[in-house]
Design an enzyme around this catalytic site. Structure first.
Site, PDB file in Angstrom:
ATOM      1  N   GLY A 181       0.829  -1.216   0.000  1.00  0.00           N
ATOM      2  CA  GLY A 181       0.000   0.000   0.000  1.00  0.00           C
ATOM      3  C   GLY A 181       0.854   1.252   0.000  1.00  0.00           C
ATOM      4  N   ASP A 232       2.455  -1.666  -4.372  1.00  0.00           N
ATOM      5  CA  ASP A 232       1.042  -1.268  -4.303  1.00  0.00           C
ATOM      6  C   ASP A 232       0.321  -1.933  -5.468  1.00  0.00           C
ATOM      7  OD1 ASP A 232      -0.378   1.391  -2.738  1.00  0.00           O
ATOM      8  OD2 ASP A 232      -1.485   0.535  -4.423  1.00  0.00           O
ATOM      9  N   TYR A 265     -14.974  -1.284   7.917  1.00  0.00           N
ATOM     10  CA  TYR A 265     -13.580  -0.933   8.178  1.00  0.00           C
ATOM     11  C   TYR A 265     -13.197  -1.286   9.617  1.00  0.00           C
ATOM     12  CZ  TYR A 265      -9.506   2.212   8.771  1.00  0.00           C
ATOM     13  OH  TYR A 265      -8.278   2.749   9.045  1.00  0.00           O
TER      14      TYR A 265
HETATM   15  P1  NAD Z   1      -4.565   4.894   1.688  1.00  0.00           P
HETATM   16  O1  NAD Z   1      -5.946   4.556   1.270  1.00  0.00           O
HETATM   17  O2  NAD Z   1      -4.070   6.259   1.418  1.00  0.00           O
HETATM   18  O3  NAD Z   1      -3.542   3.862   1.036  1.00  0.00           O
HETATM   19  C1  NAD Z   1      -3.804   2.497   0.990  1.00  0.00           C
HETATM   20  C2  NAD Z   1      -3.099   1.931  -0.220  1.00  0.00           C
HETATM   21  O4  NAD Z   1      -3.436   0.545  -0.313  1.00  0.00           O
HETATM   22  C3  NAD Z   1      -3.511   2.586  -1.537  1.00  0.00           C
HETATM   23  O5  NAD Z   1      -2.389   3.136  -2.200  1.00  0.00           O
HETATM   24  C4  NAD Z   1      -4.141   1.456  -2.340  1.00  0.00           C
HETATM   25  O6  NAD Z   1      -3.831   1.497  -3.728  1.00  0.00           O
HETATM   26  C5  NAD Z   1      -3.495   0.242  -1.684  1.00  0.00           C
HETATM   27  N1  NAD Z   1      -4.265  -0.973  -1.890  1.00  0.00           N
HETATM   28  C6  NAD Z   1      -5.603  -1.145  -1.913  1.00  0.00           C
HETATM   29  N2  NAD Z   1      -5.915  -2.412  -2.196  1.00  0.00           N
HETATM   30  C7  NAD Z   1      -4.750  -3.084  -2.351  1.00  0.00           C
HETATM   31  C8  NAD Z   1      -4.402  -4.411  -2.654  1.00  0.00           C
HETATM   32  N3  NAD Z   1      -5.350  -5.335  -2.877  1.00  0.00           N
HETATM   33  N4  NAD Z   1      -3.090  -4.748  -2.712  1.00  0.00           N
HETATM   34  C9  NAD Z   1      -2.134  -3.823  -2.500  1.00  0.00           C
HETATM   35  N5  NAD Z   1      -2.388  -2.533  -2.235  1.00  0.00           N
HETATM   36  C10 NAD Z   1      -3.686  -2.166  -2.158  1.00  0.00           C
HETATM   37  O7  NAD Z   1      -4.454   4.538   3.229  1.00  0.00           O
HETATM   38  P2  NAD Z   1      -3.412   5.086   4.303  1.00  0.00           P
HETATM   39  O8  NAD Z   1      -4.019   6.269   4.924  1.00  0.00           O
HETATM   40  O9  NAD Z   1      -2.066   5.211   3.730  1.00  0.00           O
HETATM   41  O10 NAD Z   1      -3.509   3.909   5.380  1.00  0.00           O
HETATM   42  C11 NAD Z   1      -2.508   2.927   5.560  1.00  0.00           C
HETATM   43  C12 NAD Z   1      -2.863   2.120   6.790  1.00  0.00           C
HETATM   44  O11 NAD Z   1      -2.985   2.990   7.922  1.00  0.00           O
HETATM   45  C13 NAD Z   1      -4.203   1.380   6.687  1.00  0.00           C
HETATM   46  O12 NAD Z   1      -4.100   0.154   7.345  1.00  0.00           O
HETATM   47  C14 NAD Z   1      -5.154   2.270   7.444  1.00  0.00           C
HETATM   48  O13 NAD Z   1      -6.229   1.550   7.989  1.00  0.00           O
HETATM   49  C15 NAD Z   1      -4.255   2.820   8.525  1.00  0.00           C
HETATM   50  N6  NAD Z   1      -4.755   4.085   9.077  1.00  0.00           N
HETATM   51  C16 NAD Z   1      -4.725   5.234   8.350  1.00  0.00           C
HETATM   52  C17 NAD Z   1      -5.242   6.400   8.922  1.00  0.00           C
HETATM   53  C18 NAD Z   1      -5.255   7.708   8.182  1.00  0.00           C
HETATM   54  O14 NAD Z   1      -5.816   8.691   8.684  1.00  0.00           O
HETATM   55  N7  NAD Z   1      -4.639   7.812   6.990  1.00  0.00           N
HETATM   56  C19 NAD Z   1      -5.752   6.374  10.215  1.00  0.00           C
HETATM   57  C20 NAD Z   1      -5.802   5.175  10.896  1.00  0.00           C
HETATM   58  C21 NAD Z   1      -5.268   4.029  10.331  1.00  0.00           C
HETATM   59  N1  SER Z   2      -8.499   8.277   9.046  1.00  0.00           N
HETATM   60  C1  SER Z   2      -9.069   6.973   9.044  1.00  0.00           C
HETATM   61  C2  SER Z   2     -10.445   6.995   8.481  1.00  0.00           C
HETATM   62  O1  SER Z   2     -11.091   8.001   8.628  1.00  0.00           O
HETATM   63  C3  SER Z   2      -9.118   6.437  10.457  1.00  0.00           C
HETATM   64  O2  SER Z   2      -8.797   5.113  10.411  1.00  0.00           O
HETATM   65  O3  SER Z   2     -10.859   6.006   7.926  1.00  0.00           O
END
Ligand code: NAD
Ligand code: SER
Length: 309
Positions: free
Chosen positions: A10, A36, A140
């Site tokens: 990702g 990714d 989620y």
């Molecule tokens: P994001 O949606 O920006 O990035 C996720 C990436 O996963 C994307 O680039 C997408 O192309 C890729 N993806 C989707 N399906 C896929 C697959 N089948 N195989 C490979 N890649 C795939 O999310 P993020 O914000 O970078 O989040 C990363 C992690 O952090 C996640 O586990 C998310 O739950 C966690 N998280 C993020 C936040 C936030 O605010 N950004 C908050 C809490 C937790």
């Molecule tokens: N920023 C994330 C969301 O809103 C929290 O996991 O999904």
């Protein structure tokens, strides 16, 4: 062995696009393999990898002699409600594939970020501890809670070094957020800097925990490098920097842009926000691996504006 070859899944997302350069600076760029399902970058190290394809995960880990995984591939909260089946497939089947292949290849460390999404409407609102009522009402949240539990299971059953933390909403400027409920904060800052007004999809009083990306990256590294003997928890550390409402962010932005205006028109994401806590207790992360956030609302806003300008 850990950190000799690090696979980031990702890696094109909001966190991954910043974690890859951050890990490259820390460990050396030849040690980091970003991947990714949509490798939208010119970085020659990038590989195309769909985590729902177990054979492909196996091949990549073998080919690049991976010993550490930062597993970021996921579908976030709002997009997960639009497509729950995809969220289940990526967040559960994808994670299962990673854990299975990690065990059979004796991977030294698997980092799996979790989320405030694991909480639900029955969870207390303020200063929420790790162990509390976790009954999420989004796909989620359900998948993230299962991911945390699977991490404990793979650790106790197979000795897998799975670690993770529950991120709050993350604020950053380098890559757009991936379809979450806390995305309003980034959108609002971007629109203010562009000199436009903003239509917020949450109510003005929706208080949620937040963190600026540099603190998120620092906390991932601190947990990854933490001494195992100090960890009483594994995949469910609460981490937070500050809690804000959309109105508080609007007022902070007005300090820079006095004519900036926000209208509030809640949509389906309001129900998700209403089910999440307003603030978290991060004491386990502080005590067990030295979690130490540096940015508050004021410094986050100032830094975001400086970079977005
Ligand atoms: P994001 O949606 O920006 O990035 C996720 C990436 O996963 C994307 O680039 C997408 O192309 C890729 N993806 C989707 N399906 C896929 C697959 N089948 N195989 C490979 N890649 C795939 O999310 P993020 O914000 O970078 O989040 C990363 C992690 O952090 C996640 O586990 C998310 O739950 C966690 N998280 C993020 C936040 C936030 O605010 N950004 C908050 C809490 C937790
Ligand atoms: N920023 C994330 C969301 O809103 C929290 O996991 O999904």
């Amino acid at each position: 062995m850990t950190f000799e070859k690090i696979l980031v899944t990702g890696a094109a997302g909001q966190i991954g696009s910043e974690l890859v350069p951050f890990l490259s600076d820390h460990f050396g760029s030849s040690r980091v393999i970003p991947s990714d399902v949509r490798p939208n970058t010119n970085d020659p190290r990038f590989i195309s990898l769909d985590v729902t394809d177990k054979g492909a995960v196996e091949k990549a880990i073998d080919k690049y002699r991976i010993d550490t995984i930062f597993h970021l591939a996921a579908i976030l909260s709002a997009n997960g409600e639009k497509n729950p089946e995809l969220a289940f497939k990526v967040n559960v089947v994808g994670l299962y594939n990673i854990f299975e292949v990690a065990v059979s290849n004796k991977i030294g460390l698997v980092m799996t970020p979790s989320s405030i999404g694991v909480f639900g409407p029955d969870t207390p609102k303020e200063n929420v501890p790790i162990e509390t009522i976790t009954r999420p009402v989004t796909m989620y949240g359900v998948t993230k809670l299962l991911a945390e539990t699977l991490g404990y299971y793979y650790h106790s059953r197979f000795g897998l070094n799975a670690r993770g933390l529950r991120f709050p909403g993350l604020i950053s400027y380098k890559n757009p957020p991936g379809g979450g409920t806390t995305d309003y904060s980034i959108e609002m800052i971007v629109e203010a800097v562009k000199g436009r007004s903003y239509k917020c999809f949450l109510r003005e009083d929706s208080k949620l925990p937040m963190m600026y990306m540099p603190d998120a990256l620092d906390s991932l590294l601190r947990l990854a490098e933490a001494d195992d003997s100090r960890l009483k928890h594994r995949t469910d550390f609460n981490v937070t920097s500050f809690s804000i409402t959309p109105k508080e962010l609007e007022m902070e932005l007005r300090e820079y842009y006095p004519s900036f205006r926000v209208t509030y028109q809640p949509d389906f994401r309001q129900a998700i926000a209403d089910s999440w806590p307003a603030s978290l207790d991060s004491s386990a992360a502080i005590n067990e691996w030295g979690f130490h956030p540096r940015y508050d609302l004021k410094s986050t806003t100032a830094d975001m504006i400086a970079h977005l300008k």
